[in-house]
Write an enzyme that holds these catalytic residues in place. Sequence first.
Site, short mmCIF file in Angstrom:
data_model
loop_
_atom_site.label_atom_id
_atom_site.label_comp_id
_atom_site.label_asym_id
_atom_site.label_seq_id
_atom_site.Cartn_x
_atom_site.Cartn_y
_atom_site.Cartn_z
N VAL A 241 40.51 51.14 39.92
CA VAL A 241 39.43 50.55 40.72
C VAL A 241 39.79 49.07 40.85
O VAL A 241 39.49 48.26 40.00
CB VAL A 241 38.08 50.78 40.01
CG1 VAL A 241 36.94 50.15 40.79
CG2 VAL A 241 37.82 52.28 39.88
N HIS A 242 40.49 48.77 41.95
CA HIS A 242 41.15 47.46 42.08
C HIS A 242 40.18 46.29 42.34
O HIS A 242 40.16 45.30 41.61
CB HIS A 242 42.13 47.50 43.26
CG HIS A 242 43.10 48.63 43.26
ND1 HIS A 242 44.24 48.63 42.49
CD2 HIS A 242 43.11 49.80 43.94
CE1 HIS A 242 44.92 49.74 42.70
NE2 HIS A 242 44.25 50.48 43.57
N ASP A 243 39.46 46.39 43.46
CA ASP A 243 38.80 45.20 44.01
C ASP A 243 37.71 44.58 43.12
O ASP A 243 37.54 43.34 43.15
CB ASP A 243 38.22 45.52 45.39
CG ASP A 243 39.32 45.71 46.43
OD1 ASP A 243 40.44 45.20 46.21
OD2 ASP A 243 39.06 46.38 47.45
#
Length: 313
Positions: A241-243
């Site tokens: 879950v990057h952002d």
Amino acid sequence: MKKQSLIIDCDPGVDDAVGLMLALNAPELEVLAVTAVGGNVPVSATSRNARILRQVAGRTDVPVFAGAERPLVREPAGAGEFHGAEGLGDLKPFEPQGALASGPAADAIIDIVMARPEKSVALAVMGPMTNLALALRKEPALAARLGPVSVMGGARSEGGNITASAEFNVWADPDAAAEVLASGCDVVMFGLDATHQVRATDARIAAIEAVDSDSARWAASMMRFSQRVERKIVGWDAPPVHDPCTVAWLMAPELFTLKPCDIRVETQSDLTRGHTAVEFRVAPGQARHRWATAADGQGVFDLITETLKRAAS
Ligand code: BDR
Ligand code: CA
């Protein structure tokens, strides 16, 4: 409590959506605007999705500006296979209530930041850096005026996720990334080295599903979609879950390990387009950027869950 003022530049996008839900529900943050860029899906969709997401979060007070339709130089690319054709996983988009704010995203960034005290406004960039690059071209003084620019982008030890060498956001507009990194902005980069340590396991998603709010339901739905897609395309059980890392760092910097460095972006080669060359061998005091080498994945998920819980109560 002194709130951190913030502009969020994004291309929602399922993980952008989780980042927005975190920021829009956090009393520690004053979200001044959301600016949208073409990236995962075209800007017509990302700017509509940003308006949908602020409405779901009950934050129609936050203006949304549409930005660049295409990268500075390259053809637009998309990542619809990882985000759903409309950018919201399998949730059906609807026509949101509030209209877009008038004027382009780059102008909004300039106007907001230049009108406020130096270094007081942070920028979280969750997509290709086109909007910020355009703003810096128009107003170079923006670089010194902005507070930290917390960017999701790049890859060093993890290799790429769109090519062997590059991460999607930097690959999509490498020329913009190169300009931003050369501009003098205080860039802190959360690349795949850190974001791959922040994974949506079943238990972590379930904890968010247990929160009774629309924000939590939407955030969890995005992660369930990613889970299914990543299993199919990449073979991973728990998708990164990057952002949200860009926002989590502003709220709880202790969750990340940062190293001073100098980052440059490959813009010449087709083979390694968008590669981030992260140089740690920089004379003390001379480093222009910071690179996240590690993240506390459970800590980031606890922050998201607790923030959504507090807002729901
Ligand atoms: C980045 O690319 C996009 O697809 C995601 O939203 C994230 O910003 C990860 O490489
Ligand atoms: Ca994104």
